[in-house]
Motif scaffolding. Structure first.
Motif, PDB file in Angstrom:
ATOM      1  N   ARG A 147       0.817  -1.216   0.000  1.00  0.00           N
ATOM      2  CA  ARG A 147       0.000   0.000   0.000  1.00  0.00           C
ATOM      3  C   ARG A 147       0.848   1.261   0.000  1.00  0.00           C
ATOM      4  O   ARG A 147       0.603   2.198  -0.771  1.00  0.00           O
ATOM      5  CB  ARG A 147      -0.938  -0.004   1.204  1.00  0.00           C
ATOM      6  CG  ARG A 147      -1.853   1.226   1.311  1.00  0.00           C
ATOM      7  CD  ARG A 147      -2.757   1.135   2.538  1.00  0.00           C
ATOM      8  NE  ARG A 147      -3.738   2.216   2.579  1.00  0.00           N
ATOM      9  CZ  ARG A 147      -3.502   3.407   3.139  1.00  0.00           C
ATOM     10  NH1 ARG A 147      -2.325   3.636   3.719  1.00  0.00           N
ATOM     11  NH2 ARG A 147      -4.429   4.350   3.120  1.00  0.00           N
ATOM     12  N   SER A 148       1.839   1.324   0.890  1.00  0.00           N
ATOM     13  CA  SER A 148       2.658   2.534   0.995  1.00  0.00           C
ATOM     14  C   SER A 148       3.439   2.803  -0.278  1.00  0.00           C
ATOM     15  O   SER A 148       3.576   3.958  -0.702  1.00  0.00           O
ATOM     16  CB  SER A 148       3.624   2.417   2.180  1.00  0.00           C
ATOM     17  OG  SER A 148       2.912   2.427   3.408  1.00  0.00           O
ATOM     18  N   SER A 149       3.935   1.753  -0.892  1.00  0.00           N
ATOM     19  CA  SER A 149       4.693   1.918  -2.128  1.00  0.00           C
ATOM     20  C   SER A 149       3.793   2.431  -3.253  1.00  0.00           C
ATOM     21  O   SER A 149       4.165   3.357  -3.987  1.00  0.00           O
ATOM     22  CB  SER A 149       5.326   0.585  -2.537  1.00  0.00           C
ATOM     23  OG  SER A 149       6.112   0.735  -3.707  1.00  0.00           O
ATOM     24  N   VAL A 150       2.610   1.873  -3.360  1.00  0.00           N
ATOM     25  CA  VAL A 150       1.681   2.275  -4.420  1.00  0.00           C
ATOM     26  C   VAL A 150       1.169   3.688  -4.193  1.00  0.00           C
ATOM     27  O   VAL A 150       1.266   4.552  -5.083  1.00  0.00           O
ATOM     28  CB  VAL A 150       0.489   1.294  -4.510  1.00  0.00           C
ATOM     29  CG1 VAL A 150      -0.597   1.849  -5.436  1.00  0.00           C
ATOM     30  CG2 VAL A 150       0.962  -0.067  -5.019  1.00  0.00           C
ATOM     31  N   LEU A 151       0.625   3.963  -3.006  1.00  0.00           N
ATOM     32  CA  LEU A 151       0.040   5.272  -2.761  1.00  0.00           C
ATOM     33  C   LEU A 151       1.099   6.363  -2.654  1.00  0.00           C
ATOM     34  O   LEU A 151       0.860   7.511  -3.047  1.00  0.00           O
ATOM     35  CB  LEU A 151      -0.815   5.240  -1.500  1.00  0.00           C
ATOM     36  CG  LEU A 151      -2.046   4.328  -1.553  1.00  0.00           C
ATOM     37  CD1 LEU A 151      -2.875   4.457  -0.274  1.00  0.00           C
ATOM     38  CD2 LEU A 151      -2.910   4.624  -2.771  1.00  0.00           C
ATOM     39  N   GLY A 152       2.274   6.016  -2.141  1.00  0.00           N
ATOM     40  CA  GLY A 152       3.353   6.995  -2.086  1.00  0.00           C
ATOM     41  C   GLY A 152       3.804   7.409  -3.478  1.00  0.00           C
ATOM     42  O   GLY A 152       4.030   8.595  -3.748  1.00  0.00           O
ATOM     43  N   THR A 153       3.893   6.451  -4.386  1.00  0.00           N
ATOM     44  CA  THR A 153       4.258   6.757  -5.769  1.00  0.00           C
ATOM     45  C   THR A 153       3.151   7.540  -6.455  1.00  0.00           C
ATOM     46  O   THR A 153       3.414   8.496  -7.189  1.00  0.00           O
ATOM     47  CB  THR A 153       4.546   5.460  -6.553  1.00  0.00           C
ATOM     48  OG1 THR A 153       5.569   4.715  -5.884  1.00  0.00           O
ATOM     49  CG2 THR A 153       5.001   5.773  -7.974  1.00  0.00           C
TER      50      THR A 153
END
Length: 247
Positions: A147-153
């Protein structure tokens, strides 16, 4: 200066239920293009100068066509990213709210890509050699199960897209193109706000002071600043140049 661009093993297209809305949007866009004199007649305008041929490396060009190709590159990046998101395990297991938001963002970016392709083709008289080709992207650095990788990007891409449109608006000389850019950047700002709201803990993050200045205005970045930042991500694998764009 060469600007490396983005690669995703991409074949993005709106799926099933989205096709009719996509066609409707493109039909409306085509009518606007014809009605505004974007087709054929614009290809001889001084503000719509042709991209130059630099061998196998595409140059975005100058004038309004260069800016449209620039915007098209950014839309390709976002569409490719969200295509990967919807194919990833994070989206499959995300909350209903997050799934809906990300799917809508995907649909919007695909439509934006189709629209720019049609608009640029019309502006250059249908000469496809002057339209930015389909770019290749590599999102290996993004964990599409996290989640963090996707939403952060997604947050970075959406914030960058808003700043890019804001910075490019003053470079457009055809009023109709400026109107279109204004409509698209307002959608991109909605995207950015939505991603920030679901990803960041601060309830004011949707309009945080890292993207909105003390005058209440969104940040603006020049094409060179944006292309450098995008190139630094390593997402873009297809090389192209922006030698004729100001700033």
């Amino acid at each position: 200066m060469k600007k490396p661009m983005i690669k995703v093993q991409q074949e993005y297209s709106a799926s099933n239920g989205n096709n009719s809305s996509r066609r409707k949007f493109l039909k409306m866009g085509s009518l606007a293009v014809v009605g505004s004199g974007f087709l054929l007649s614009c290809s001889d305008d001084d503000d719509l100068m042709d991209p130059i041929d630099r061998g196998d490396i595409f140059d975005l060009g100058s004038g309004d066509v260069g800016i449209l190709n620039y915007a098209y590159a950014l839309e390709q990046l976002e569409a490719a990213f969200y295509t990967n998101v919807l194919d990833g395990s994070y989206w499959m297991n995300a909350s209903a709210e997050e799934r809906l938001i990300l799917e809508d963002l995907y649909k919007h970016e695909v439509i934006h890509c189709d629209f720019f392709n049609a608009a640029i083709s019309g502006a250059v008289g249908g000469d496809t050699s002057k339209v930015l080709p389909e770019l290749e992207f590599d999102f290996a650095s993004v964990d599409f199960s996290d989640r963090s990788s996707v939403l952060g990007t997604a947050r970075v891409l959406e914030d960058t897209g808003v700043a890019a449109y804001n910075g490019a608006g003053s470079l457009l000389t055809t009023p109709d193109y400026l109107v279109i850019a204004g409509k698209i950047v307002s959608v991109e700002a909605r995207h950015a706000a939505a991603i920030r709201s679901i990803f960041m803990d601060d309830p004011k993050a949707f309009a945080g002071d890292d993207v909105v200045d003390e005058n209440g205005l969104d940040l603006a970045r020049s094409p060179s600043q944006i292309l450098t930042a995008v190139g630094d991500t390593g997402f873009v694998k297809t090389q192209f140049t922006a030698n004729q764009l100001p700033g």
